[in-house]
Design an enzyme around this catalytic site. Sequence first.
Site, mmCIF file in Angstrom:
data_model
loop_
_atom_site.group_PDB
_atom_site.id
_atom_site.type_symbol
_atom_site.label_atom_id
_atom_site.label_comp_id
_atom_site.label_asym_id
_atom_site.label_seq_id
_atom_site.Cartn_x
_atom_site.Cartn_y
_atom_site.Cartn_z
ATOM 1 C CD GLU A 112 5.378 5.444 7.028
ATOM 2 O OE1 GLU A 112 4.654 5.728 6.214
ATOM 3 O OE2 GLU A 112 5.110 4.432 7.739
ATOM 4 N N GLY B 58 0.745 -1.315 -0.094
ATOM 5 C CA GLY B 58 0.051 -0.174 0.163
ATOM 6 C C GLY B 58 0.675 1.279 -0.191
ATOM 7 C CG HIS B 59 3.654 2.415 3.059
ATOM 8 N ND1 HIS B 59 2.942 1.701 3.924
ATOM 9 C CD2 HIS B 59 4.076 3.389 3.936
ATOM 10 C CE1 HIS B 59 2.590 2.131 5.017
ATOM 11 N NE2 HIS B 59 3.623 3.523 5.174
ATOM 12 N NE ARG B 60 5.904 -2.275 -3.624
ATOM 13 C CZ ARG B 60 6.175 -3.199 -2.551
ATOM 14 N NH1 ARG B 60 7.120 -3.085 -1.690
ATOM 15 N NH2 ARG B 60 5.497 -4.398 -2.540
#
Lengths: 201, 302
Positions: free
Chosen positions: A91, A37-39
């Site tokens: 982050e 999801g971060h990617r």
Amino acid sequence: MAEYSLRTPLSEEDVRKLDIGDVVYITGTVVTLRDAGHRRALELLARGERLPIDLKDLVLYHAGPVVRKVDDRWEVVVIGPTTSTRMEVYEYEMIEKTGLRMIIGKGGMGPRTAEACKKYGAVYTVYPGGAAALQASQVKRVVDVYWLDLGVPDAMWVLEVENLGPLTVVIDSKGRNFYDEVYAEARRKIDTEIYPRLGIK
Amino acid sequence: MSIASIENKLLEATVKLIEAAAVWLPDDVENALLKAYEIENIPATRSFLKAMIDNVKIAREKRLPICQDTGVVMFHAAVGDKFPFTGLLPSILRKATVEATKRIPLRPNTIDVFTGKNPGDNTGRYMPWIDWDFVEGSDTAEITVLLKGGGSEVIGRAKNLIPAEGLKGVMKYVIEAVYEAGPQPCPPIIVSVGIGPNVSTAMKLAYKGLLRPVGQRHEIPEVAKFEEELLRAINDIGFGAHGMRGKVTALDVHVDYAPRHPATLSVAVVINCWAARRASMRIYPDGRVEYLTHPHLNKEVV
Ligand code: SF4
């Protein structure tokens, strides 16, 4: 050590007052994202697109819930934090580009995250890993879910929570990292007390 | 009873066993957590321990998984040479895993290394994992299931030490493993150590150590003493629950060993998080089942 109950959206002032070791309970909206999801979030932001939900002043949660569908609605069966170190590479940029105010995870994060917390006014907190049934009782409802194509754990779950906690502040917005201090103390104890006592080294 | 009906009965019993492991922490582990809560005095540490203890109760009452990472399903089967249904066990354990994944539910955690696919039912090549032991002269089988979460499994490691490093070298290796792991494996942890002639035997013994209840010492006094020394050293590191600082970093340390080769001294460490989900049952030759770690289930069984 102080204890706080906070409500989203969080203001910069809300999080700037927090110190490492403080205990926090959150009421409001939290959004889950894991590695995948971060990617995806950073890819979208890099292309100048918007995320399905604006994370500004909200809480980002490193978690993948176990869910089930009851009639047409999603229900969280259990939920708990996943190890945050895997998200360290993403982050700084996430904090910088979204304006999120708080991260929940477990296991700790590194210096880049700490730098972003200081610069943009955010904190990293941990939830006791493994307390998944308790935490499910603190989730009032699934507000929305996006990116289910990533799989249930990696999707972006938007959750309404009530008194989600205890969360302990591990990285504050003043540059301190609780776990760094715990590690340093542990190293000192091992080298100066434990090993000499056991005749090791 | 026909073979087919015994098979069905054992399948049901095994699903129940997996459910017990997922939702009901064994008493020995829960008691150790309660004791930790009594001992600790730092507020954040206590609030974390309280959350964990509350969680154990909620999970048990609502029959919910204790942790969202329901882990990899690992069985240990200690089978008597006169036990009549050994050949049925592999398929029963596999089917029970599929059924339990649906029913409890368990999180589907098996990802094929080469295709990247997750079949969604916690099975796969060699999965669920089964370790076998054979017991001479017995006509029963004792089946234990461990649900091994990723956060603590990621810490497991093994090494060939130089024999001259001796048991002190073993101790240092274990202490450094716990130090490096820090809060990652969700302390308070259970540490299990195997020592032997190669890393394979050492690792096998380390895993077997996780079958032993918290608080139970090794039957050989020297090993028991080594366990106690190691436990004290690990707790002196001071991480406490989830690294909040405190006196209880480990609930227990288990050690077992096999002889070493003159040229080797191998050590393996596995770590279990506080959510040490374990359940055992004994199957009798007439197909009857007795739950060992979760005796309350015996009342529900016909
Ligand atoms: S290490 Fe254990 S308690 Fe912690 S999240 Fe993983 S499975 Fe759950």
